[in-house]
Design a protein around this motif. Structure first.
Motif, PDB file in Angstrom:
ATOM      1  N   GLY A   1      -4.376   7.489  11.510  1.00  0.00           N
ATOM      2  CA  GLY A   1      -4.680   6.295  10.718  1.00  0.00           C
ATOM      3  C   GLY A   1      -3.527   5.890   9.813  1.00  0.00           C
ATOM      4  N   ASP A   2      -3.861   5.093   8.805  1.00  0.00           N
ATOM      5  CA  ASP A   2      -2.846   4.431   7.979  1.00  0.00           C
ATOM      6  C   ASP A   2      -1.868   5.380   7.296  1.00  0.00           C
ATOM      7  OD1 ASP A   2      -3.948   2.058   8.682  1.00  0.00           O
ATOM      8  OD2 ASP A   2      -4.414   1.397   6.646  1.00  0.00           O
ATOM      9  N   LEU A   3      -2.283   6.595   6.986  1.00  0.00           N
ATOM     10  CA  LEU A   3      -1.353   7.460   6.238  1.00  0.00           C
ATOM     11  C   LEU A   3      -0.228   7.997   7.124  1.00  0.00           C
ATOM     12  CD1 LEU A   3      -2.651  10.987   5.196  1.00  0.00           C
ATOM     13  CD2 LEU A   3      -3.328   9.796   7.268  1.00  0.00           C
ATOM     14  N   THR A   4      -0.263   7.643   8.434  1.00  0.00           N
ATOM     15  CA  THR A   4       0.837   8.054   9.311  1.00  0.00           C
ATOM     16  C   THR A   4       1.829   6.908   9.543  1.00  0.00           C
ATOM     17  OG1 THR A   4      -0.242   7.367  11.371  1.00  0.00           O
ATOM     18  CG2 THR A   4      -0.758   9.575  10.556  1.00  0.00           C
ATOM     19  N   ALA A   5       1.646   5.779   8.849  1.00  0.00           N
ATOM     20  CA  ALA A   5       2.533   4.610   9.013  1.00  0.00           C
ATOM     21  C   ALA A   5       2.625   4.141  10.452  1.00  0.00           C
ATOM     22  CB  ALA A   5       3.935   4.911   8.476  1.00  0.00           C
TER      23      ALA A   5
ATOM     24  N   HIS B   1       4.943   8.712   4.203  1.00  0.00           N
ATOM     25  CA  HIS B   1       3.776   8.857   5.088  1.00  0.00           C
ATOM     26  C   HIS B   1       3.841  10.216   5.777  1.00  0.00           C
ATOM     27  CE1 HIS B   1       4.117   4.517   4.544  1.00  0.00           C
ATOM     28  NE2 HIS B   1       2.823   4.454   4.819  1.00  0.00           N
ATOM     29  N   VAL B   2       2.714  10.625   6.357  1.00  0.00           N
ATOM     30  CA  VAL B   2       2.703  11.913   7.055  1.00  0.00           C
ATOM     31  C   VAL B   2       3.345  11.725   8.435  1.00  0.00           C
ATOM     32  CG1 VAL B   2       1.252  13.754   7.984  1.00  0.00           C
ATOM     33  CG2 VAL B   2       0.647  12.673   5.809  1.00  0.00           C
TER      34      VAL B   2
ATOM     35  N   TYR C   1       0.814  -1.220   0.000  1.00  0.00           N
ATOM     36  CA  TYR C   1       0.000   0.000   0.000  1.00  0.00           C
ATOM     37  C   TYR C   1       0.842   1.262   0.000  1.00  0.00           C
ATOM     38  CZ  TYR C   1      -4.378  -2.399   0.605  1.00  0.00           C
ATOM     39  OH  TYR C   1      -5.478  -3.158   0.370  1.00  0.00           O
ATOM     40  N   ARG C   2       0.279   2.336  -0.543  1.00  0.00           N
ATOM     41  CA  ARG C   2       0.917   3.655  -0.506  1.00  0.00           C
ATOM     42  C   ARG C   2      -0.049   4.643   0.138  1.00  0.00           C
ATOM     43  NH1 ARG C   2       5.193   3.391  -4.609  1.00  0.00           N
ATOM     44  NH2 ARG C   2       6.266   1.626  -3.690  1.00  0.00           N
ATOM     45  N   PRO C   3       0.469   5.595   0.923  1.00  0.00           N
ATOM     46  CA  PRO C   3      -0.432   6.554   1.594  1.00  0.00           C
ATOM     47  C   PRO C   3      -1.147   7.474   0.599  1.00  0.00           C
ATOM     48  CG  PRO C   3       1.883   7.113   1.962  1.00  0.00           C
ATOM     49  CD  PRO C   3       1.878   5.803   1.254  1.00  0.00           C
ATOM     50  N   ASN C   4      -2.380   7.804   0.892  1.00  0.00           N
ATOM     51  CA  ASN C   4      -3.159   8.735   0.054  1.00  0.00           C
ATOM     52  C   ASN C   4      -2.792  10.167   0.434  1.00  0.00           C
ATOM     53  OD1 ASN C   4      -4.630   6.761  -1.346  1.00  0.00           O
ATOM     54  ND2 ASN C   4      -6.114   6.593   0.316  1.00  0.00           N
ATOM     55  N   ILE C   5      -1.690  10.631  -0.140  1.00  0.00           N
ATOM     56  CA  ILE C   5      -1.214  11.974   0.216  1.00  0.00           C
ATOM     57  C   ILE C   5      -1.266  12.933  -0.964  1.00  0.00           C
ATOM     58  CG2 ILE C   5       0.293  11.411   2.174  1.00  0.00           C
ATOM     59  CD1 ILE C   5       2.586  11.449   0.004  1.00  0.00           C
ATOM     60  N   GLU C   6      -1.869  12.485  -2.082  1.00  0.00           N
ATOM     61  CA  GLU C   6      -1.847  13.348  -3.274  1.00  0.00           C
ATOM     62  C   GLU C   6      -2.587  14.658  -3.014  1.00  0.00           C
ATOM     63  OE1 GLU C   6      -3.848  10.729  -3.018  1.00  0.00           O
ATOM     64  OE2 GLU C   6      -5.723  11.788  -3.346  1.00  0.00           O
ATOM     65  N   LEU C   7      -3.523  14.635  -2.046  1.00  0.00           N
ATOM     66  CA  LEU C   7      -4.267  15.873  -1.770  1.00  0.00           C
ATOM     67  C   LEU C   7      -3.373  16.962  -1.152  1.00  0.00           C
ATOM     68  CD1 LEU C   7      -6.674  15.423   1.280  1.00  0.00           C
ATOM     69  CD2 LEU C   7      -4.503  14.284   1.007  1.00  0.00           C
ATOM     70  N   LEU C   8      -2.207  16.570  -0.636  1.00  0.00           N
ATOM     71  CA  LEU C   8      -1.301  17.582  -0.067  1.00  0.00           C
ATOM     72  C   LEU C   8      -0.752  18.508  -1.152  1.00  0.00           C
ATOM     73  CD1 LEU C   8       0.645  15.488   2.577  1.00  0.00           C
ATOM     74  CD2 LEU C   8      -1.301  17.001   2.921  1.00  0.00           C
TER      75      LEU C   8
END
Ligand SMILES: Cc1cc2nc3c(=O)[nH]c(=O)nc-3n(C[C@H](O)[C@H](O)[C@H](O)COP(=O)(O)OP(=O)(O)OC[C@H]3O[C@@H](n4cnc5c(N)ncnc54)[C@H](O)[C@@H]3O)c2cc1C
Length: 319
Positions: free
Chosen positions: A287-291, A269-270, A246-253
Motif C-alpha cells: 500500500g501507500d507506505l511503500t511509495a 517509504h518502506v 502525504y508522509r508514510p506512517n512509519i513511526e511504528l518502526l
C-alpha cells in the motif's frame, strides 16, 4: 485409526486495515494463512472512508465515491473469518526463536503479546504540514490540514478560501470548492505539479486564481478569519486548506527492535521488492507506505494480495 494432528496455519500479523491490509487478510485466507489484523482506529477502511469524490480507478463501479466503495469493501471484510483488533497500538516487535513477538495495547489499557510467523506493514500515509501550520490548525477550526474532511464537503460555501499546495489534491479541492460558489486562491512555493487536466480546468475559471513561486510570509487566524501576508499584500480568507501532500506512517518502526527495522527509500517509504518483501526477512509491506508509482485503492489491493502470496511461498513450505 491414528489421525495426524492438523498443522496450525502460519499467523500473519497485518498492521493497518485500509485497502492494502484488508486485501492482504482476505488473500491470506485463500493461501492457508491465518491473518490477525491490528488497526489503530475504531474502523476498517483507511483514508477512503471519507472520500466524497468518485473513484476513477476502480473498474466496474463507474461514478461510485470512495466512501461507498469502502463501505462495500468493509462489509465484505467483516463477513470473513478474520480476527481484527481495533483501537490497538503496537508497543513493540521482536524476533523470537522462530516467530515474531508483538506486544499490543488496546485503547482500554489492556495489553497482550501475540506471536506471528510474518508481519505485513500496511499503515498508509498521513497529510503533512509544517509545525507552524499544525499549531495554527490546533488553534483555529478554519485551518484544515489535508483533504477529505466532512467540513470541506459540507461546510464551506460562498467563502474566500486559501489553499496552500500545488499537487492533485490542492487543485482537485479548488475545483470542488469553486463549484460550491467559493472564491479560491491556490499558492504553491514552486510550480504546479498537479495533473494537466486539473491545471487546465482551474486555469479556465474566474473563481480560481493559481499563484506559483509564492509562500505567505505570515499567516494568522482570529475572529476576523485568516490573514495571509505576502510582500506588499495582505489578504483575508474565511478558510485555509493545507494540501502539502502525504508522509508514510512509519513511526511504528521505532518500536521494532533495531534488527527488525526494514530499509527505507530516500523519501522515507518502506523499500520493497516485486513481492512486497522488505529488507527484513519475514516482514512485508503493502500500500501507500511503500511509495507505489500511483497510490490508489486498486494498487493497494494488488500489493496486499501479492504480499500474502509471497508469505505463502516463503513460509508455508518451510514449516
Ligand atoms: C484525497 C485523496 C484522494 C484519493 N483518491 C483516490 C481515488 O479516487 N481512487 C483511488 O483508487 N485512490 C485514491 N486515493 C488513494 C487511496 O486512498 C490510497 O492509495 C489507499 O487508501 C491506500 O491504501 P492503504 O491501505 O495503503 O492505506 P490507508 O487507506 O491509509 O489505510 C491505512 C490504515 O492503517 C491504519 N494505521 C495507521 N497507522 C497505524 C498503526 N501504527 N497501527 C495500526 N494501524 C495503523 C490507518 O488507521 C488505516 O486504517 C486518494 C487518496 C487521497 C488522500
Amino acid at each position: 485409526m491414528i489421525t495426524e494432528p492438523r498443522p496450525t496455519p502460519p499467523v500473519v500479523a497485518i498492521l493497518g486495515a485500509g485497502p492494502a491490509g484488508m486485501s492482504c487478510a482476505n488473500a491470506c485466507l485463500s493461501f492457508g494463512l491465518r491473518p490477525l489484523v491490528i488497526e489503530r482506529s475504531d474502523q476498517a477502511g483507511g483514508v477512503q472512508r471519507r472520500n466524497f469524490h468518485p473513484n476513477l480507478w476502480m473498474l466496474g463501479w463507474p461514478g461510485e465515491t470512495g466512501e461507498s466503495l469502502t463501505r462495500r469493501m468493509v462489509e465484505h471484510y467483516a463477513s470473513l473469518p478474520i480476527e481484527t483488533r481495533y483501537q490497538t497500538e503496537l508497543l513493540g516487535a521482536q524476533r523470537g526463536k522462530s516467530v515474531f513477538r508483538l506486544s499490543l495495547a488496546e485503547s482500554g489499557g489492556e495489553r497482550e503479546t501475540i506471536q506471528a510467523d510474518a508481519i505485513v506493514l500496511a499503515t498508509g500515509m498521513h497529510p503533512y504540514a509544517t509545525p507552524e501550520l499544525e499549531d495554527l490548525a490546533r488553534r483555529s477550526p478554519r485551518v484544515i490540514i489535508g483533504p477529505l474532511s466532512h467540513t470541506i464537503r459540507d461546510g464551506i460555501q460562498d467563502a474566500d478560501v486559501l489553499i496552500l499546495g500545488g499537487g492533485d489534491n490542492a487543485l482537485d479541492h479548488a475545483l470542488f470548492l469553486a463549484e460550491r460558489r467559493n472564491r479560491v486562491r491556490v499558492h504553491t512555493r514552486g510550480t504546479f505539479a498537479a495533473r494537466a487536466t486539473f491545471r487546465t480546468a482551474c486555469a479556465g475559471r474566474e473563481d480560481i486564481r493559481l499563484v506559483e513561486n509564492s509562500t505567505p510570509l505570515r499567516l494568522s487566524a482570529g475572529q476576523e478569519g485568516i490573514l495571509a501576508a505576502w510582500p506588499g499584500e495582505e489578504l483575508r480568507f474565511d478558510w485555509l486548506l493545507v494540501m502539502y501532500g502525504y508522509r508514510p506512517n512509519i513511526e511504528l518502526l521505532d518500536r521494532f527492535s533495531p534488527s527488525l527495522r526494514p530499509d527505507l527509500t530516500a523519501g522515507g517509504h518502506v523499500h520493497v521488492d516485486d513481492w512486497q518483501r522488505t529488507s527484513t526477512p519475514g516482514v512485508y509491506a503493502a500500500g501507500d507506505l511503500t511509495a507505489p508509482a500511483q497510490p490508489s485503492v486498486p494498487t493497494a489491493i494488488a500489493q496486499g494480495l501479492a504480499a500474502a502470496r509471497a508469505i505463502e511461498r516463503d513460509i508455508t513450505w518451510r514449516r
